[in-house]
Design a protein around this motif. Structure first.
Motif, mmCIF file in Angstrom:
data_model
loop_
_atom_site.group_PDB
_atom_site.id
_atom_site.type_symbol
_atom_site.label_atom_id
_atom_site.label_comp_id
_atom_site.label_asym_id
_atom_site.label_seq_id
_atom_site.Cartn_x
_atom_site.Cartn_y
_atom_site.Cartn_z
ATOM 1 N N GLU A 1 0.827 -1.207 0.000
ATOM 2 C CA GLU A 1 0.000 0.000 0.000
ATOM 3 C C GLU A 1 0.860 1.255 0.000
ATOM 4 N N THR A 2 1.939 1.246 0.776
ATOM 5 C CA THR A 2 2.857 2.386 0.826
ATOM 6 C C THR A 2 3.511 2.607 -0.536
ATOM 7 N N ILE A 3 3.962 1.535 -1.154
ATOM 8 C CA ILE A 3 4.604 1.631 -2.464
ATOM 9 C C ILE A 3 3.612 2.161 -3.490
ATOM 10 N N PHE A 4 2.403 1.615 -3.491
ATOM 11 C CA PHE A 4 1.405 2.037 -4.473
ATOM 12 C C PHE A 4 0.964 3.474 -4.250
ATOM 13 N N SER A 5 0.882 3.899 -2.999
ATOM 14 C CA SER A 5 0.466 5.285 -2.756
ATOM 15 C C SER A 5 1.507 6.262 -3.285
ATOM 16 N N LYS A 6 2.791 5.913 -3.185
ATOM 17 C CA LYS A 6 3.844 6.762 -3.769
ATOM 18 C C LYS A 6 3.694 6.841 -5.282
ATOM 19 N N LEU A 7 3.444 5.692 -5.905
ATOM 20 C CA LEU A 7 3.328 5.659 -7.355
ATOM 21 C C LEU A 7 2.067 6.370 -7.839
ATOM 22 N N LYS A 8 0.978 6.261 -7.082
ATOM 23 C CA LYS A 8 -0.279 6.884 -7.491
ATOM 24 C C LYS A 8 -0.197 8.408 -7.468
ATOM 25 N N LYS A 9 0.625 8.957 -6.592
ATOM 26 C CA LYS A 9 0.722 10.406 -6.461
ATOM 27 C C LYS A 9 1.443 11.062 -7.634
ATOM 28 N N ALA A 10 2.264 10.286 -8.325
ATOM 29 C CA ALA A 10 3.038 10.849 -9.434
ATOM 30 C C ALA A 10 2.119 11.103 -10.631
ATOM 31 N N PRO A 11 2.172 12.308 -11.210
ATOM 32 C CA PRO A 11 1.339 12.582 -12.390
ATOM 33 C C PRO A 11 1.781 11.786 -13.614
ATOM 34 N N SER A 12 3.068 11.464 -13.661
ATOM 35 C CA SER A 12 3.589 10.601 -14.722
ATOM 36 C C SER A 12 4.745 9.809 -14.143
ATOM 37 N N LEU A 13 5.014 8.671 -14.742
ATOM 38 C CA LEU A 13 6.093 7.814 -14.249
ATOM 39 C C LEU A 13 7.160 7.668 -15.317
ATOM 40 N N ASN A 14 8.414 7.811 -14.888
ATOM 41 C CA ASN A 14 9.509 7.545 -15.811
ATOM 42 C C ASN A 14 10.090 6.168 -15.495
ATOM 43 N N GLU A 15 11.042 5.751 -16.293
ATOM 44 C CA GLU A 15 11.637 4.417 -16.148
ATOM 45 C C GLU A 15 12.266 4.227 -14.767
ATOM 46 N N GLU A 16 12.900 5.262 -14.254
ATOM 47 C CA GLU A 16 13.554 5.184 -12.943
ATOM 48 C C GLU A 16 12.537 4.964 -11.827
ATOM 49 N N MET B 1 -2.208 2.441 -13.110
ATOM 50 C CA MET B 1 -1.928 1.387 -14.086
ATOM 51 C C MET B 1 -0.938 0.374 -13.515
ATOM 52 N N ILE B 2 0.058 0.850 -12.763
ATOM 53 C CA ILE B 2 1.022 -0.058 -12.125
ATOM 54 C C ILE B 2 0.292 -0.978 -11.149
ATOM 55 N N VAL B 3 -0.614 -0.398 -10.355
ATOM 56 C CA VAL B 3 -1.388 -1.197 -9.411
ATOM 57 C C VAL B 3 -2.181 -2.262 -10.153
#
Length: 99
Positions: free
Chosen positions: A10-25, A73-75
């Motif tokens: 949940e912690t990992i996904f919440s970090k990813l969800k907050k990003a408006p876009s995701l890069n490879e890193e 989408m990652i989730v």
């Protein structure tokens, strides 16, 4: 064990969800954190590696659906792969098997 794994995911996904876009890193960092969470939950190393390797190409090359964020989408990708990995159907356990 499952509660700890759930909290970490949940912690990992919440970090990813907050990003408006995701890069490879960011994708690599998220997948690394997922792998560590699995290993801390006593998932075997080969299983964790196989799971991450199945997710990586989907997460890196996935087109984003308009109504969702990249983090969502990652989730979805992780969820779909977990369902695929654990089995799509519920199967009854046979407790009458003699070892």
């Amino acid at each position: 064990m499952f509660e700890n794994l759930t909290n970490k995911l949940e912690t990992i996904f919440s970090k990813l969800k907050k990003a408006p876009s995701l890069n490879e890193e960011q994708v690599d960092t998220g997948l690394r954190e997922i792998r560590l969470a699995l290993l801390e939950a006593d998932v075997a190393i080969p299983v964790a590696k196989e799971f991450i390797e199945k997710i990586r190409p989907k997460a890196s090359g996935q087109e984003i659906i308009r109504s969702t964020s990249p983090g969502q989408m990652i989730v979805k990708i992780v969820y779909d792969e977990l369902v695929n990995f654990l089995g799509e159907k519920n199967q009854e356990l046979n407790f009458n098997v003699v070892p």
